[in-house]
Design a protein around this motif. Structure first.
Motif, PDB file in Angstrom:
ATOM      1  N   VAL A 127      -5.373  18.616  -7.255  1.00 39.65           N
ATOM      2  CA  VAL A 127      -6.120  17.413  -7.629  1.00 39.65           C
ATOM      3  C   VAL A 127      -5.256  16.181  -7.402  1.00 39.65           C
ATOM      4  O   VAL A 127      -5.693  15.195  -6.800  1.00 39.65           O
ATOM      5  CB  VAL A 127      -6.594  17.487  -9.099  1.00 39.65           C
ATOM      6  N   TRP A 128      -4.016  16.238  -7.868  1.00 38.82           N
ATOM      7  CA  TRP A 128      -3.107  15.106  -7.696  1.00 38.82           C
ATOM      8  C   TRP A 128      -2.883  14.799  -6.215  1.00 38.82           C
ATOM      9  O   TRP A 128      -2.934  13.641  -5.791  1.00 38.82           O
ATOM     10  CB  TRP A 128      -1.763  15.408  -8.385  1.00 38.82           C
ATOM     11  N   PHE A 129      -2.647  15.816  -5.403  1.00 37.50           N
ATOM     12  CA  PHE A 129      -2.329  15.617  -3.994  1.00 37.50           C
ATOM     13  C   PHE A 129      -3.508  15.015  -3.229  1.00 37.50           C
ATOM     14  O   PHE A 129      -3.328  14.166  -2.363  1.00 37.50           O
ATOM     15  CB  PHE A 129      -1.893  16.936  -3.355  1.00 37.50           C
ATOM     16  N   GLU A 130      -4.706  15.433  -3.544  1.00 40.01           N
ATOM     17  CA  GLU A 130      -5.886  14.856  -2.899  1.00 40.01           C
ATOM     18  C   GLU A 130      -5.954  13.353  -3.170  1.00 40.01           C
ATOM     19  O   GLU A 130      -6.208  12.556  -2.271  1.00 40.01           O
ATOM     20  CB  GLU A 130      -7.141  15.552  -3.403  1.00 40.01           C
ATOM     21  N   GLU A 131      -5.698  12.965  -4.416  1.00 42.33           N
ATOM     22  CA  GLU A 131      -5.693  11.541  -4.765  1.00 42.33           C
ATOM     23  C   GLU A 131      -4.523  10.819  -4.103  1.00 42.33           C
ATOM     24  O   GLU A 131      -4.643   9.663  -3.707  1.00 42.33           O
ATOM     25  CB  GLU A 131      -5.620  11.379  -6.280  1.00 42.33           C
ATOM     26  N   TYR A 132      -3.394  11.503  -3.965  1.00 36.94           N
ATOM     27  CA  TYR A 132      -2.202  10.930  -3.329  1.00 36.94           C
ATOM     28  C   TYR A 132      -2.485  10.551  -1.882  1.00 36.94           C
ATOM     29  O   TYR A 132      -2.004   9.540  -1.378  1.00 36.94           O
ATOM     30  CB  TYR A 132      -1.063  11.948  -3.406  1.00 36.94           C
ATOM     31  N   LEU A 133      -3.275  11.355  -1.181  1.00 36.56           N
ATOM     32  CA  LEU A 133      -3.549  11.136   0.234  1.00 36.56           C
ATOM     33  C   LEU A 133      -4.591  10.054   0.511  1.00 36.56           C
ATOM     34  O   LEU A 133      -4.699   9.588   1.636  1.00 36.56           O
ATOM     35  CB  LEU A 133      -4.012  12.435   0.879  1.00 36.56           C
ATOM     36  N   GLU A 134      -5.332   9.636  -0.482  1.00 37.22           N
ATOM     37  CA  GLU A 134      -6.423   8.687  -0.253  1.00 37.22           C
ATOM     38  C   GLU A 134      -6.021   7.451   0.564  1.00 37.22           C
ATOM     39  O   GLU A 134      -6.697   7.127   1.524  1.00 37.22           O
ATOM     40  CB  GLU A 134      -7.062   8.271  -1.578  1.00 37.22           C
ATOM     41  N   PRO A 135      -4.938   6.729   0.252  1.00 39.36           N
ATOM     42  CA  PRO A 135      -4.628   5.544   1.045  1.00 39.36           C
ATOM     43  C   PRO A 135      -4.220   5.867   2.487  1.00 39.36           C
ATOM     44  O   PRO A 135      -4.385   5.053   3.366  1.00 39.36           O
ATOM     45  CB  PRO A 135      -3.466   4.873   0.327  1.00 39.36           C
ATOM     46  N   SER A 136      -3.686   7.038   2.721  1.00 41.91           N
ATOM     47  CA  SER A 136      -3.336   7.422   4.080  1.00 41.91           C
ATOM     48  C   SER A 136      -4.581   7.532   4.942  1.00 41.91           C
ATOM     49  O   SER A 136      -4.533   7.326   6.149  1.00 41.91           O
ATOM     50  CB  SER A 136      -2.601   8.766   4.088  1.00 41.91           C
ATOM     51  N   LEU A 137      -5.681   7.869   4.309  1.00 47.17           N
ATOM     52  CA  LEU A 137      -6.926   8.041   5.032  1.00 47.17           C
ATOM     53  C   LEU A 137      -7.692   6.723   5.160  1.00 47.17           C
ATOM     54  O   LEU A 137      -8.554   6.593   6.013  1.00 47.17           O
ATOM     55  CB  LEU A 137      -7.788   9.086   4.334  1.00 47.17           C
ATOM     56  N   ALA A 138      -7.355   5.749   4.325  1.00 46.48           N
ATOM     57  CA  ALA A 138      -8.029   4.453   4.372  1.00 46.48           C
ATOM     58  C   ALA A 138      -7.374   3.581   5.444  1.00 46.48           C
ATOM     59  O   ALA A 138      -6.184   3.287   5.375  1.00 46.48           O
ATOM     60  CB  ALA A 138      -7.954   3.765   3.010  1.00 46.48           C
ATOM     61  N   THR A 139      -8.144   3.163   6.400  1.00 43.95           N
ATOM     62  CA  THR A 139      -7.577   2.388   7.512  1.00 43.95           C
ATOM     63  C   THR A 139      -7.331   0.929   7.154  1.00 43.95           C
ATOM     64  O   THR A 139      -6.565   0.260   7.821  1.00 43.95           O
ATOM     65  CB  THR A 139      -8.509   2.451   8.737  1.00 43.95           C
ATOM     66  N   ASN A 140      -7.949   0.423   6.110  1.00 49.74           N
ATOM     67  CA  ASN A 140      -7.799  -0.982   5.767  1.00 49.74           C
ATOM     68  C   ASN A 140      -6.712  -1.246   4.726  1.00 49.74           C
ATOM     69  O   ASN A 140      -6.485  -2.384   4.355  1.00 49.74           O
ATOM     70  CB  ASN A 140      -9.139  -1.556   5.283  1.00 49.74           C
ATOM     71  N   ALA A 141      -6.017  -0.235   4.245  1.00 51.99           N
ATOM     72  CA  ALA A 141      -4.958  -0.425   3.248  1.00 51.99           C
ATOM     73  C   ALA A 141      -3.703  -0.955   3.928  1.00 51.99           C
ATOM     74  O   ALA A 141      -3.323  -0.503   5.007  1.00 51.99           O
ATOM     75  CB  ALA A 141      -4.650   0.878   2.542  1.00 51.99           C
ATOM     76  N   THR A 142      -3.049  -1.927   3.286  1.00 54.47           N
ATOM     77  CA  THR A 142      -1.801  -2.470   3.829  1.00 54.47           C
ATOM     78  C   THR A 142      -0.645  -1.542   3.479  1.00 54.47           C
ATOM     79  O   THR A 142      -0.758  -0.697   2.579  1.00 54.47           O
ATOM     80  CB  THR A 142      -1.499  -3.862   3.254  1.00 54.47           C
ATOM     81  N   GLU A 143       0.470  -1.725   4.146  1.00 50.40           N
ATOM     82  CA  GLU A 143       1.655  -0.909   3.873  1.00 50.40           C
ATOM     83  C   GLU A 143       2.122  -1.113   2.430  1.00 50.40           C
ATOM     84  O   GLU A 143       2.504  -0.163   1.754  1.00 50.40           O
ATOM     85  CB  GLU A 143       2.772  -1.256   4.857  1.00 50.40           C
ATOM     86  N   ALA A 144       2.067  -2.344   1.941  1.00 51.78           N
ATOM     87  CA  ALA A 144       2.476  -2.622   0.559  1.00 51.78           C
ATOM     88  C   ALA A 144       1.552  -1.916  -0.442  1.00 51.78           C
ATOM     89  O   ALA A 144       2.022  -1.394  -1.453  1.00 51.78           O
ATOM     90  CB  ALA A 144       2.477  -4.126   0.304  1.00 51.78           C
ATOM     91  N   GLN A 145       0.264  -1.898  -0.148  1.00 52.86           N
ATOM     92  CA  GLN A 145      -0.676  -1.216  -1.032  1.00 52.86           C
ATOM     93  C   GLN A 145      -0.411   0.286  -1.038  1.00 52.86           C
ATOM     94  O   GLN A 145      -0.461   0.922  -2.083  1.00 52.86           O
ATOM     95  CB  GLN A 145      -2.118  -1.495  -0.584  1.00 52.86           C
ATOM     96  N   ARG A 146      -0.136   0.839   0.125  1.00 53.50           N
ATOM     97  CA  ARG A 146       0.166   2.263   0.200  1.00 53.50           C
ATOM     98  C   ARG A 146       1.443   2.591  -0.562  1.00 53.50           C
ATOM     99  O   ARG A 146       1.495   3.568  -1.315  1.00 53.50           O
ATOM    100  CB  ARG A 146       0.303   2.701   1.658  1.00 53.50           C
ATOM    101  N   THR A 147       2.477   1.781  -0.373  1.00 53.01           N
ATOM    102  CA  THR A 147       3.758   2.017  -1.059  1.00 53.01           C
ATOM    103  C   THR A 147       3.574   1.970  -2.573  1.00 53.01           C
ATOM    104  O   THR A 147       4.075   2.835  -3.293  1.00 53.01           O
ATOM    105  CB  THR A 147       4.806   0.990  -0.600  1.00 53.01           C
ATOM    106  N   ALA A 148       2.843   0.976  -3.060  1.00 52.38           N
ATOM    107  CA  ALA A 148       2.592   0.863  -4.499  1.00 52.38           C
ATOM    108  C   ALA A 148       1.800   2.069  -5.003  1.00 52.38           C
ATOM    109  O   ALA A 148       2.084   2.609  -6.080  1.00 52.38           O
ATOM    110  CB  ALA A 148       1.856  -0.435  -4.808  1.00 52.38           C
ATOM    111  N   HIS A 149       0.824   2.479  -4.214  1.00 48.77           N
ATOM    112  CA  HIS A 149       0.015   3.638  -4.594  1.00 48.77           C
ATOM    113  C   HIS A 149       0.887   4.886  -4.704  1.00 48.77           C
ATOM    114  O   HIS A 149       0.782   5.643  -5.670  1.00 48.77           O
ATOM    115  CB  HIS A 149      -1.100   3.858  -3.571  1.00 48.77           C
ATOM    116  N   TYR A 150       1.740   5.109  -3.714  1.00 49.30           N
ATOM    117  CA  TYR A 150       2.591   6.304  -3.713  1.00 49.30           C
ATOM    118  C   TYR A 150       3.553   6.300  -4.897  1.00 49.30           C
ATOM    119  O   TYR A 150       3.826   7.343  -5.488  1.00 49.30           O
ATOM    120  CB  TYR A 150       3.346   6.433  -2.397  1.00 49.30           C
ATOM    121  N   GLN A 151       4.064   5.140  -5.265  1.00 43.81           N
ATOM    122  CA  GLN A 151       4.956   5.048  -6.432  1.00 43.81           C
ATOM    123  C   GLN A 151       4.197   5.407  -7.709  1.00 43.81           C
ATOM    124  O   GLN A 151       4.673   6.184  -8.533  1.00 43.81           O
ATOM    125  CB  GLN A 151       5.558   3.643  -6.544  1.00 43.81           C
ATOM    126  N   ARG A 152       3.005   4.874  -7.853  1.00 42.82           N
ATOM    127  CA  ARG A 152       2.178   5.193  -9.033  1.00 42.82           C
ATOM    128  C   ARG A 152       1.854   6.682  -9.070  1.00 42.82           C
ATOM    129  O   ARG A 152       1.884   7.312 -10.125  1.00 42.82           O
ATOM    130  CB  ARG A 152       0.876   4.386  -9.017  1.00 42.82           C
TER     131      ARG A 152
END
Length: 104
Positions: free
Chosen positions: A22-47
């Motif tokens: 469950v956690w890993f599926e949520e972890y991958l979400e920004p990788s699949l979103a093409t409109n997410a910025t690198e900063a948004q992805r980094t913040a997401h991964y830290q959270r």
């Protein structure tokens, strides 16, 4: 999901596997979103790393402890140590570094 090395660890393994999936599926979400910025992805991964510890860390530690005890009880520990000595894990090269001649 497969059973654990030891039957008494199987319920912990199943609980951890479910939590991790469950956690890993949520972890991958920004990788699949093409409109997410690198900063948004980094913040997401830290959270998500912090969330993993909160949600799954305790059961992972319990499962790991159970497996370590099972390895000792089954007498597998010397075999694992031998395998680690013969084939030690190495740190991966940074993405920008070219492979060394030794890594071939």
């Amino acid at each position: 999901m497969a059973d654990s090395l030891s039957p008494q660890c199987t319920s912990l393994k199943q609980e951890y596997d479910s939590c991790f999936n469950v956690w890993f599926e949520e972890y991958l979400e920004p990788s699949l979103a093409t409109n997410a910025t690198e900063a948004q992805r980094t913040a997401h991964y830290q959270r998500k790393a912090e969330e993993f510890q909160t949600r799954c860390g305790k059961v992972y530690a319990e499962y790991q402890n159970c497996i370590q005890n099972a390895v000792k009880q089954k007498g597998i520990e010397p075999l694992l140590q031998q395998a680690r000595e013969e084939h030690p894990l190495r740190e991966p090269l940074p993405p920008s570094a070219p492979p060394s001649k030794d890594s071939k």
